[in-house]
Design an enzyme around this catalytic site. Sequence first.
Site, PDB file in Angstrom:
ATOM      1  CG  ASN A  15      -1.788   1.183   1.340  1.00  0.00           C
ATOM      2  OD1 ASN A  15      -1.841   2.005   0.410  1.00  0.00           O
ATOM      3  ND2 ASN A  15      -2.489   1.311   2.456  1.00  0.00           N
ATOM      4  CE  LYS A  26      -0.223   2.829   4.926  1.00  0.00           C
ATOM      5  NZ  LYS A  26      -0.149   2.767   6.365  1.00  0.00           N
ATOM      6  CG  HIS A  56      -5.999   1.620   5.220  1.00  0.00           C
ATOM      7  ND1 HIS A  56      -5.486   2.595   6.041  1.00  0.00           N
ATOM      8  CD2 HIS A  56      -5.017   0.712   5.053  1.00  0.00           C
ATOM      9  CE1 HIS A  56      -4.235   2.283   6.345  1.00  0.00           C
ATOM     10  NE2 HIS A  56      -3.920   1.144   5.760  1.00  0.00           N
ATOM     11  CD  GLU A  68      -3.559  -2.745   7.389  1.00  0.00           C
ATOM     12  OE1 GLU A  68      -2.474  -3.013   6.880  1.00  0.00           O
ATOM     13  OE2 GLU A  68      -4.170  -1.687   7.182  1.00  0.00           O
ATOM     14  N   GLY A 117       2.426   1.966  10.791  1.00  0.00           N
ATOM     15  CA  GLY A 117       3.377   3.053  10.580  1.00  0.00           C
ATOM     16  C   GLY A 117       4.125   3.458  11.838  1.00  0.00           C
ATOM     17  CB  SER A 121       5.195  -2.177  12.148  1.00  0.00           C
ATOM     18  OG  SER A 121       4.827  -0.833  12.424  1.00  0.00           O
TER      19      SER A 121
END
Length: 235
Positions: free
Chosen positions: A7, A9, A90, A159, A165, A195
């Site tokens: 992803n 982002k 998400h 997630e 992150g 992560s």
Amino acid sequence: MPIIAANFKTNHTRSSTAKYVSLVNNYLKTNSTSDVYIFPTATSLDYFETVANLHIGAQNAYATQNGSFTGEIGTEQLDEFYIKTILIGHSERRHILGETQEMIAQKYQYFKALGYRIIYCVGEPLEIKESGLDATLQYMQTQFEGIDLSYENLVVAYEPVWAIGTGVTATNDDIVNVHQALKKQCSKPLLYGGSVKLGNVESICQLDGVDGVLIGTASWVAEDFIKIIENTKEL
Ligand SMILES: O=C[C@H](O)COP(=O)(O)O
């Protein structure tokens, strides 16, 4: 063989995305792996000629073909590039961009009706995690409201928000506990995200109930992403 997804982002340009996709595609031409997904920014979407198991997806789209929805893209823009894969739910769209479960469920229904491959994300924030596993599972039930978990083209991604992150990966026990519980509820492939990096991807992919990974930060350099695919392709 685990599913591996990148992803981007809000990272990469149109030109760096094209180079990235080409490097990954070249690697996949001579290596047999499971499905690999790349989710570029909307501005970098394009028609990429790829091997069959490399899928380019949209990080987001509005539940419309076209129309007056300033700043959004619809299926007309995705169809131009034959894109039939989308991320929905998400945590950054839920918690930063303010998408409610109602909006998410509406989007899910729209793209499901069109047969899109949906990678549907769920995960709890830190305060819920600190309340324990039951609270975490209960919280995720609210993220399944309005979501058809029997949809044939569904992949679920767990997630935890506190692991995204942050460099803080969930422990193996955290992942297994949640994945085992979700697997009882839904038989679809289940990815872990938060992560994930070269140093932990092999062990995460071997955990009970983990069918692959959805990677942000550690996927943004093509060579690193290819190493991740390489190191997990025999699992
Ligand atoms: O979609 C990917 C996830 O948000 C994980 O991001 P991260 O690998 O940077 O933690």
